[in-house]
Design an enzyme around this catalytic site. Structure first.
Site, PDB file in Angstrom:
ATOM      1  N   ASP A 420       0.869  -1.159   0.000  1.00 34.68           N
ATOM      2  CA  ASP A 420       0.000   0.000   0.000  1.00 34.68           C
ATOM      3  C   ASP A 420       0.917   1.223   0.000  1.00 34.68           C
ATOM      4  OD1 ASP A 420      -2.219   1.622   0.473  1.00 34.68           O
ATOM      5  OD2 ASP A 420      -1.803   1.619   2.608  1.00 34.68           O
ATOM      6  N   LYS A 828      -7.337  -4.459  -4.872  1.00 33.61           N
ATOM      7  CA  LYS A 828      -6.055  -4.804  -4.239  1.00 33.61           C
ATOM      8  C   LYS A 828      -6.001  -6.305  -3.981  1.00 33.61           C
ATOM      9  CE  LYS A 828      -4.897  -0.520  -1.850  1.00 33.61           C
ATOM     10  NZ  LYS A 828      -4.486   0.093  -0.592  1.00 33.61           N
TER      11      LYS A 828
END
Lengths: 1180, 320
Positions: A420, A828
């Site tokens: 991230d 993601k």
């Protein structure tokens, strides 16, 4: 994982926002129907109807007092190996058993007991945690009419509770009223979604009157609503109160585990309790993950089971044949009295029942203590990870934490890291760094990206003049600014100096926009007397801090006004100004701007707007473009420096103009229907025009400490890093440069969506881009060329579709770095899955927020950053560190160690059990396959548990092929993990072969030496006990010497465990021999009387030990000398102290040991060097 | 980083932190070529002499092995040896003689050797009661003796297959017409006599059943003095084994002719087992077994060979 939606659904400051307080008409009809059957009688918890609802006790334990034993046992015997041993233990009670029951049951009980104790301890911790939560106190309305304290577990559905500031809500509540007149309260939902900003909730108009304790005596109402469900952002229900029915929507619902903030108290009715509450409904156990090594271990166990089955079959067949043909003539066995088992008449039955015996006898092939040993070792390894002071963050006091211990070795096999950005690579802290007001740039502090770039340039080029001093000066300055969110430095503006500037009026306007145009809430920090701000985004917070520092302190917000204290005025006295908020047009990702319309104290109506530069520039009036050119130039500079920019603009409004617009706006606001949003949008759009550009801000997204260095090391270790971020592409690219994931000269392949309406067309376009990218890479001749893939979320949605994803992956793995921007949490997770399944390699996901949870759970290893944002990511993770930079040590040191330790440990385990187990089999051939064991039952019992377990565990816990410093200096050694050099079948079979060889050597040496002749000078011949004990001694010695050869790191612990194991065997023999012969049988006094005085016993031990280890020794010596692996070379260099004596060689080896990498500092430097060389060549 | 480094430095002093930081002092032996060659040479230089000494010891042992199971069956019975041995009416005495090949120094150990006799069979090994052997009369705890635990509803002492199948050939030795005295005491382990077989336990109801196995026991002698039984009860590890019968405590000279009178009572004919009589001296190592010495020499010389090969390889292609 759709938590990204929260911004759209739950907004703060609803009062003046247009997109909120929509009535939830849609759910109304279904109430009472299936799925919407819940009825809550408010303030009447005793009503019988409410009985069936669950109590507010929560329990996250796996077991309770009664279910622990059966459930935990079930879990244990779920493992094939344990089940097998259970079968053996049961069979050991029958006469078929070759051993006494205790020698079968005791190790199993020990092993299973230990595992269960571990389970129990973990569950006990959970239980204590639950108890703490259940016994929290809350004010509950009681029958006497007052509010009394009750524990959470006693709170029932229908209770009216009063929650005070900074307390957690005990259950899901319907908000009735708060200390504010309009029933607003602020809630922090960090535990739910990881967002730190506050969200506003608003009570129904009808219940606003219930704002004092006494008002509840006669309060009655019925809530009819949906059944418990996990959706955090929806709620369908209605409240019957005083004869009317009111619809309830999510803005009236206070969820358990969120916290009341900025509000003195609220009253609420309990709707969902305990496990019915939304947060509990939402809690999913993170999927249990197993490491690759362990999965492979299962296959080895299957292989061993097959071997076991085969030799048992051979044995049974042999036994049946012996029974049929030999038994009748063995008069000394009294065949005529034989039961079925030995009866020569039924050889088939004998053979079959012997199968059971054989399966038990050769059970030593399956290492019973393997699982439990691995578990213990991993827990200890995890303790080392937790204890590592170099992964301890002194600023926050948080150490690294291995939350599950079963993935330690997986850390050593990672191939791809998916990271991230916000909060992971960056701090999620915005520093106000620069601004441009009225065409004049202010702010002299360099950004960290600039700093990093300068540092690199200084490194790149050997001339250290200017740049180095720049770097040094910056470093000093960095220490000067302790104010969070503010790193601005310019004497022209600071300390009220701006008043002297020619553009003072513009500067003031600029600051006013910063101080007024936002949705934040001030909080007085009582220690410092300063205000801190609860803002929706860190950008906004940094603006407010900046405004405060420049003299415009926002200190109070009421429902209708914003108060700003101006410190530096022409008069020199601070004045407080009130701005009446007329409208707020909120920021959305689509609008990319935010506007407030205020009336200042003079009655002037102002429209203040901030937004993305491109959006604002389109909306400027002709006059408003006065500073456009300069500002644009500055914005470009800021963008290049990796800063986030916003443009600020304003507009003065006439009273009449405003009124006309407001009428229209209100009309749109109150309209109902599908086009309401569009109407609001239009209305807003009408107003946000003809703006006057005041200036622009530049905010720095701070990189975390040590991130670029860490990425460099990880790249050298051969790891690939993908960045998955929710941020926009420009920001992501900025950060990419800052982290050296991108560099000048790298070819960027940007895949974007064409914006066409036709889905098919879009897809084809993307496919074409991907194919082009692949072509480009294929045609590239320069071996040093590096590519970067940048893709945004919308495009990714297409690229992740089934028919395209493999192509996309193919392109992505060819690229040195991959950056995905604007991705949703779900994407993601999907990308992670694609990498995991598509490449078949180990993936590691690292993130800090609730939006990373999906990715963390999906990846082979999830790492959570235990930092500022909530605990969601950490709770879902397998490991947590407080800073990204600790990942380097976690992987390169601990991962590498743990992988090798576990791999070697498992190999050794199989080796030792094969070496031991097969001797039992060979002996069978000499006993007519009768199932007689050559060893005493007690020897066998101790074999796994005492005599060979500790050295292998010390190998598993303490082994270090190279020290941690060397691991970090030679990151390439890490590649041994991803390449799985230490646990491939070649190595496993090698160890098994070694075990086989060892068993053959030991067995035949012993039976030939202790054959029929006397084994002592006194003429005694060897009997079963002598042979068994001697053979066992050889095994103990050989196995322990073998592990000593396997180790390369001996602390006193290894010495003690290895020496101790051997000593323990002799001590045991002494003790066992001293016991009454009724217990010890033929082993009575065996060492003292029979063996120790016999030189042949010692000679055999020495011979067998050396003969067993000689082949291995020759093998490793050969390997080390002629086919050395990386760690061998390093060990040797260290051993000769070459690193001290021969610096040149040390550096050469170091640079050789680097992985070929195209990202990171080092790659950048290399690229630069190539560039310079090319230039030089041209000149010549 | 510098802060943490300093912290580490500070803590490096305490032993506990050395442990938790995994930086305990350690020796890290590295198998460098020098070490490898030295180690292999060292093994070789230890093993070869030990092997040679051991071989010498083994060669110093004089051993005479005489098979008698066939020779002792009279010619007419050789077709059906089993019925011969089972027929009690036929006298079983037999004699054999041999010449001593080498000077044999006292004590000379006498063994009987049985082949193809599975004393290590599980059914056989289990069939005994150590409790009974030590404490005697006990109705319980003899279930392990199956199938020879009771006869006529009374327990058998000593019970079990092992005792029941006691070897019962006897030997007397004559040299130059004079009987060689055979010492049959102290042939069993001292601990067995002292602690495993009871001093007050007498054979009872032994070999009284319909099936007679091996030898009988004198019911007036306590078990602790029945050394033949004690030796027999030590079950052998392999199907071919020797057990101590007694000792001749006189030296035997070269070419001495020894005549053995034996009672060929024990049945090995059913399962084709051989019976042998063995006379052997011992060295410090025990009986004759060349394997140990040879193995030592073999391992030692392989070790030296490996060392030489490594040296050559290392000289031919040096590293770094």
């Amino acid at each position: 994982m759709a938590r990204g939606r929260i911004r759209a659904k739950l907004r703060k400051s609803h009062l003046y926002s247009f997109c909120l307080f929509r009535s939830s008409g849609s759910g109304g009809q279904s109430i009472g129907g299936p799925g919407f059957s819940r009825t809550v009688y408010c303030n009447e918890p005793q009503v019988l109807n409410q009985k069936p609802y669950r109590s507010n006790i929560i329990s996250t334990t796996k077991y309770n007092f009664f279910s622990f034993l059966p459930k935990a046992l079930y879990e244990q015997f779920h493992r094939v190996a344990n089940l097998y041993f259970l079968g053996c233990a049961i069979a050991s009670l029958t006469p078929l058993s070759p051993f006494s029951p205790v020698s079968m049951i005791a190790p199993l009980a020990f092993v299973v007991g230990l595992s269960m104790a571990k389970e129990g301890l973990e569950d006990w911790r959970r239980f204590m945690q639950d108890r703490e939560v259940n016994s929290r106190k809350v004010h509950v309305h009681n029958e006497e009419g007052g509010f009394g304290k009750k524990t959470w577990e006693d709170v029932r559905v229908g209770d009216v509770v009063k929650v005070e500031k900074d307390q957690f809500f005990p259950a899901d509540l319907l908000l009735l009223s708060s200390n504010y007149e309009d029933g607003i309260c602020y809630v922090e939902t960090m535990n739910l979604d990881g967002e730190t900003n506050l969200k506003a909730k608003k009570a129904l108009e009808a219940t606003l009157g219930l704002d004092e304790d006494d008002n509840f005596n006669n309060f009655k109402g019925i809530i009819k609503c949906e059944d418990p469900n996990p959706s955090l952002y929806t709620f369908v229900g209605n409240l019957e109160y005083e004869g009317k029915v009111y619809a309830i929507d999510p803005t009236q619902i206070l969820l358990r585990d969120s916290k009341l903030r900025n509000t003195e108290f609220v009253y609420g009715v309990v709707i969902f309790t305990g496990h019915d509450s939304k947060v509990m409904q939402n809690s999913t156990r993170s999927p249990s993950k197993r490491s690759r090594v362990e999965k492979k271990m299962d296959y080895i166990i299957y292989v061993l089971f097959s071997v076991l089955l085969v030799i048992s079959l051979i044995s049974s067949f042999g036994f049946a044949v012996e029974i049929k043909y030999s038994m009748p003539v063995w008069w000394f066995m009294r065949p005529q009295d034989a039961d079925e088992y030995y009866s020569p008449k039924k050889p088939v039955i004998s053979g079959l029942s012997h199968m059971v015996t054989a399966l038990m006898l050769y059970g030593y092939l399956i290492p019973i203590s393997l699982y439990v040993s691995i578990e213990v070792v991993k827990v200890l390894q995890a303790t080392f990870i937790n204890q590592d002071i170099q992964m301890y963050d002194e600023d926050t006091g948080i150490p690294a934490q291995a939350r599950t211990s079963n993935l330690n070795e997986e850390l050593g096999q990672v191939d791809t890291i998916l990271s991230d950005k916000t909060g992971t690579l960056t701090c999620n802290q915005m520093d106000f760094l620069k601004c441009s007001i009225a065409g004049i740039p202010y702010g002299v502090s360099p950004s960290e990206v600039e700093l990093a770039a300068a540092q690199q340039m200084a490194n790149d080029q050997e001339d250290q003049g200017e740049l180095k001093t720049l770097v040094a000066s910056k470093k000093e300055k960095a220490h000067k600014s302790p104010i969070k969110g503010f790193n601005f430095e310019d004497n022209r503006l600071m300390n009220g100096n701006w008043l002297k500037e020619p553009t003072a009026a513009r500067i003031m306007l600029f600051c006013q926009i910063l101080a007024v145009c936002h949705t934040a809430i001030p909080e007085l920090n009582e220690e410092t007397g300063n205000y801190t701000y609860e803002a929706e985004s860190p950008d906004e917070g940094s603006f407010l801090v900046a405004a405060r520092e420049l003299g415009f302190e926002f200190f109070q917000r009421t429902q209708s006004s914003v108060f700003v204290r101006e410190k530096y005025t022409a008069s020199g006295k601070p004045i407080e100004r009130e701005y009446k908020i007329l409208n707020v047009l909120e920021f959305t990702s689509k609008r990319k701007r935010m506007t407030v319309i205020v009336r200042d104290e003079e009655g002037q109506i102002l429209l203040l707007c901030k937004g993305a530069d491109s959006i604002i520039f389109d909306r400027l009036s002709k006059d408003g473009k006065l500073y456009l050119e300069d500002t644009t130039r500055h914005l470009n500079d800021y963008g290049e420096a990796g800063l986030r920019t916003l443009a600020l603009a304003y507009r003065k409004l006439e009273e009449s103009e405003y009124t006309a617009w407001n009428n229209e706006f209100q009309k749109a606001k109150t309209s109902i229907g599908a086009d309401r949003d569009a109407m609001l949008e239009n209305a807003a759009d009408m107003m946000e025009r003809d703006l006057f550009l005041v200036g622009a801000t530049a905010v720095e997204d701070k990189l975390q400490k040590g991130v670029p260095q860490c990425i460099d090391k990880l790249a050298q270790a051969g790891l690939k890093l993908w960045v998955l971020t929710g941020d926009k592409m420009e920001t992501a690219i900025n950060i990419g440069f800052a982290c050296s994931l991108l560099r000048q000269g790298m070819k960027q392949i940007c895949i974007t969506e064409s914006g066409s309406e036709d889905k098919q067309e879009v897809k084809e376009d993307i496919l074409k881009q991907i194919t082009n990218g692949l072509e480009m890479i294929k045609q590239e001749n320069d071996p040093h060329a590096a590519f970067a893939l940048i893709i945004d979320g919308k495009t990714l949605a297409y690229a992740l579709e089934d028919d395209m994803k493999l192509k996309f992956l193919g392109l992505a793995v060819e690229c040195a770095s991959v950056i995905c921007c604007r991705v949703s949490p779900k994407q993601k997770a999907l990308v992670t899955r694609l990498v995991k399944q598509g490449t078949g390699k180990t993936t590691l996901a690292i993130g800090d927020g609730a939006n990373d949870v999906g990715m963390i759970q999906e990846a082979d290893i999830g790492v959570g950053i235990s930092g500022v944002e909530g605990m969601q990511a950490v709770m879902a993770s397998d490991f947590s560190v407080s800073q990204f930079r600790f990942l380097e040590r976690l992987l390169v040191v601990h991962g590498h160690w743990c992988y090798k330790r576990i791999a070697q440990m498992i190999c050794y385990f199989f080796y030792k059990n094969i070496a031991f187990g097969l001797t039992l089999f060979y002996f069978e051939a000499f006993t007519g396959f009768s199932g007689q064991s050559v060893y005493d039952d007690w020897y066998m019992l101790l074999f796994n548990v005492v005599l060979t377990s500790l050295p292998v565990m010390s190998l598993g816990v303490f082994e270090q092929d190279v020290s941690s410093e060397v691991c970090l200096e030679f990151p390439a050694v890490y590649q041994q993990g991803p390449r799985n050099l230490f646990f491939d079948w070649y190595r496993i079979l090698g160890w098994m072969g070694n075990g086989l060889l060892c068993s053959l050597i030991i067995f035949f040496i012993n039976i030939i030496i202790l054959y029929d002749q006397a084994f002592r000078a006194e003429g005694q011949t060897a009997d079963l006990a002598v042979l068994g004990t001697t053979m066992f001694t050889c095994i103990v010695w050989s196995l322990n010497c073998q592990i000593a050869l396997t180790m390369s790191h001996f602390t006193w612990i290894q010495h003690v465990t290895i020496g101790g194991s051997i000593a323990a065997w002799y001590i045991f023999l002494l003790i066992y021999g001293a016991l009454s012969p009724r217990i010890s049988g033929d082993a009575y006094q065996i060492l003292v009387e029979a063996l120790a005085p016999a030189p042949i016993y010692w000679q055999t031990t020495l011979l067998a030990t050396i003969a067993c280890t000689l082949p291995y020794m020759a093998h490793i010596a050969y390997q080390r000398c002629f086919e050395p692996e990386d760690h061998h070379i390093i060990q040797e260099i260290k051993y000769y102290r070459k690193d001290v004596e021969d610096q040149h060689m040390w550096t050469r080896e170091r640079s050789k040991a680097r992985q070929k990498t195209k990202i990171g500092f080092t790659a950048r430097v290399d690229a630069k060097i190539r560039q310079v060389r090319a230039k030089l060549n041209k000149k010549q | 980083m510098t802060d943490t480094d300093r912290g580490t430095q500070r803590d490096r002093h305490s032993a506990f932190s050395l442990f938790t930081q995994q930086s305990l002092p350690a020796c890290k032996p590295v198998l460098t070529p020098e070490w490898v060659i030295m180690t292999f040479l060292f093994i070789g230089f230890i093993f070869i002499p030990v092997g040679l000494v051991t071989l010498r010891a083994s060669h110093s042992v004089v051993e005479i092995v005489e098979r008698y199971d066939i020779g002792c069956v009279p010619e007419p019975f050789r077709i059906d040896k089993v019925s011969y041995i089972q027929d009690d009416s036929i006298p079983k005495n037999c004699s054999l003689s041999f010449k001593v090949p080498k000077y044999m120094k006292a004590p000379i150990y006498i063994y009987y050797q049985l082949d193809n006799y599975y004393q290590n069979h599980r059914r056989y090994v289990k069939s005994r009661s150590d409790k009974q052997l030590l404490h005697g009369q006990n109705e319980h705890g003899i279930s392990s003796c199956q199938p020879v635990e009771v006869n006529n509803d009374r327990p058998i002492i000593p019970c079990g297959l092992i005792a029941w199948s006691l070897f019962n050939d006897t030997f007397t030795f004559i040299r130059n017409r004079a009987e060689l005295k055979v010492n049959r005491k102290n042939i069993a382990w001292k601990s067995d006599r002292g602690h495993k077989f009871g001093k007050n336990v007498y054979p009872f109801n032994f070999q009284n059943g319909t099936l007679i196995g091996g030898g009988k026991l004198n019911p007036t002698i306590p078990l602790s003095d029945q050394e033949d039984l004690i030796v027999w009860m030590r079950t052998s590890a392999l199907p071919s084994f020797r057990k101590l019968y007694g000792r001749i405590e006189k030296d035997l000279d070269v070419d001495d002719v020894v005549v053995v009178h034996l009672m060929n009572n024990y049945n090995t004919y059913s399962f084709g087992g051989k019976k042998k009589l063995v006379l052997s001296t011992t060295s410090w190592l025990g009986g004759k077994n060349d394997f140990l010495g040879l193995a030592y020499v073999f391992i030692g010389s392989s070790s030296v060979t490996i060392a030489v090969v490594f040296t050559l390889l290392h000289l031919l292609s040096p590293r770094h």
